[in-house]
Design an enzyme around this catalytic site. Structure first.
Site, mmCIF file in Angstrom:
data_model
loop_
_atom_site.group_PDB
_atom_site.id
_atom_site.type_symbol
_atom_site.label_atom_id
_atom_site.label_comp_id
_atom_site.label_asym_id
_atom_site.label_seq_id
_atom_site.Cartn_x
_atom_site.Cartn_y
_atom_site.Cartn_z
ATOM 1 N N ASP A 81 -10.029 -3.591 -5.143
ATOM 2 C CA ASP A 81 -9.205 -2.551 -4.525
ATOM 3 C C ASP A 81 -9.241 -1.315 -5.405
ATOM 4 O O ASP A 81 -8.976 -1.404 -6.609
ATOM 5 C CB ASP A 81 -7.767 -3.064 -4.390
ATOM 6 C CG ASP A 81 -6.830 -2.072 -3.713
ATOM 7 O OD1 ASP A 81 -7.256 -0.956 -3.369
ATOM 8 O OD2 ASP A 81 -5.655 -2.432 -3.533
ATOM 9 N N SER A 109 0.824 -1.199 0.000
ATOM 10 C CA SER A 109 0.000 0.000 0.000
ATOM 11 C C SER A 109 0.871 1.267 0.000
ATOM 12 O O SER A 109 1.662 1.466 -0.907
ATOM 13 C CB SER A 109 -0.960 -0.036 1.185
ATOM 14 O OG SER A 109 -1.940 0.969 1.092
ATOM 15 N N HIS A 131 -7.945 -4.916 -0.557
ATOM 16 C CA HIS A 131 -6.732 -4.215 -0.133
ATOM 17 C C HIS A 131 -6.317 -4.662 1.279
ATOM 18 O O HIS A 131 -7.151 -4.781 2.171
ATOM 19 C CB HIS A 131 -7.005 -2.708 -0.125
ATOM 20 C CG HIS A 131 -5.794 -1.874 0.071
ATOM 21 N ND1 HIS A 131 -4.996 -1.470 -0.966
ATOM 22 C CD2 HIS A 131 -5.231 -1.360 1.196
ATOM 23 C CE1 HIS A 131 -4.008 -0.740 -0.502
ATOM 24 N NE2 HIS A 131 -4.124 -0.667 0.816
#
Length: 308
Positions: free
Chosen positions: A252, A153, A282
């Site tokens: 996501d 991320s 995610h």
């Protein structure tokens, strides 16, 4: 996706959660549930590296695998939108990472926004990578190619930015990087060029709204978000980057921009693998190690790490 999972994700996607206002209590909740685990057969070491200007220490947690399969090292940057998360909240995922790969993992506790906005977190991550490359023998390495950057991320964003900085500032740099559902672009509003922001940006835990709020805390100046060290997709030159593995999540909002970065790297002459993990959302790398999503991810990661 199972109905109760969908319901849980929908609750986490509530528009009532505003990261710009709520990040402090979210940090506290994370910290409460991430007390350092104790495993008698597991070796965890805590170390610190001085910042470049010696103004502060940068904590680094070292994880040794239960069964060592390689002398190579993974340098990990955690996710959390540059705002939440730390080496404690990522201790279990890093344990899994060490065990699945058979490699030592170094996890960096970089400074968080908004108390320390861009470029503070990036500077800390670069400093650790730079110091490790300057002292390879101290971490049991003989060559920079034995060090792989990895992040998820916002940490994937930091890994990509560190790779660009290393290319720009050093003659030697890691030959591989692993980017897990990374942030690579600067705009996550309805004006984004990426369809997943609109089709996957509301009901799957991480929302497009939250990403925008994280970005606002990390770099309040909209124009400056277009820097390639914040939005790697904006880089004019993506040549001479490490061999790259990009894993994205099917559900996501960041999916399309992560895959677009992989294609941009490939077009610039780099070796790139892109793998989309289906039925995932995610953050799946933080799931328990028996999760089929985690197992699939590490099958891809290990194949990549052992490839020439």
């Amino acid at each position: 996706m199972k109905p109760f999972v969908k319901l849980a994700l929908k609750l986490l996607s509530s528009p009532k959660i505003n990261m710009e206002e709520d990040y402090l209590w979210i940090r506290k909740v994370q910290q409460f549930f991430s007390r350092k685990p104790i495993r008698a057969n597991y070796r965890i070491l805590d170390r610190k590296i001085y910042s470049a200007d010696r103004s502060h220490d940068i904590p680094v947690r070292i994880f040794q695998p239960a069964e060592k399969k390689s002398d190579d090292v993974l340098l990990f940057f955690h996710g959390g939108g540059w705002v939440i998360g730390d080496i404690n909240t990522y201790t279990k995922p890093c344990m899994n990472m060490a065990d699945f790969t058979g490699r030592t993992v170094y996890s960096v506790d970089y400074r968080l926004a908004p108390e320390h906005p861009y470029p503070a977190g990036l500077e800390d991550c670069y400093r650790v990578a730079d110091a490790m490359l300057d002292n390879l023998s101290l971490i049991g390495l003989t060559d920079a190619s034995q060090l792989t950057l990895i992040g998820d991320s916002a940490g994937g964003n930091l890994a990509a930015a560190v790779s660009l900085l290393l290319r720009d500032k050093r003659k030697d740099y890691p030959k591989k990087q692993i980017l897990l559902y990374p942030v690579t672009f600067w705009d996550h509003t309805i004006n984004s060029p990426f369809e997943s922001i609109r089709t996957k940006g509301k009901d799957y835990g991480l929302t497009a709204k939250k990403v925008s709020e994280y970005m606002e805390l990390y770099q309040p100046n909209t124009a400056e978000r277009k820097s390639p060290y914040i939005a790697p997709l904006m880089a004019d030159d993506l040549s001479n980057q490490p061999d790259t593995l990009i894993l994205t999540s099917e559900n996501d909002p960041l999916r399309d921009e992560g895959e677009a970065y992989g294609m941009a790297l490939r077009e610039a002459g780099n070796t790139v693998r892109i793998h989309r993990v289906k039925e995932s959302v995610h953050g799946f790398i933080t799931y328990p190690k028996l999760s089929k999503l985690v197992v699939e991810a590490y099958e891809e990661i290990n194949e990549f790490l052992t490839s020439k």
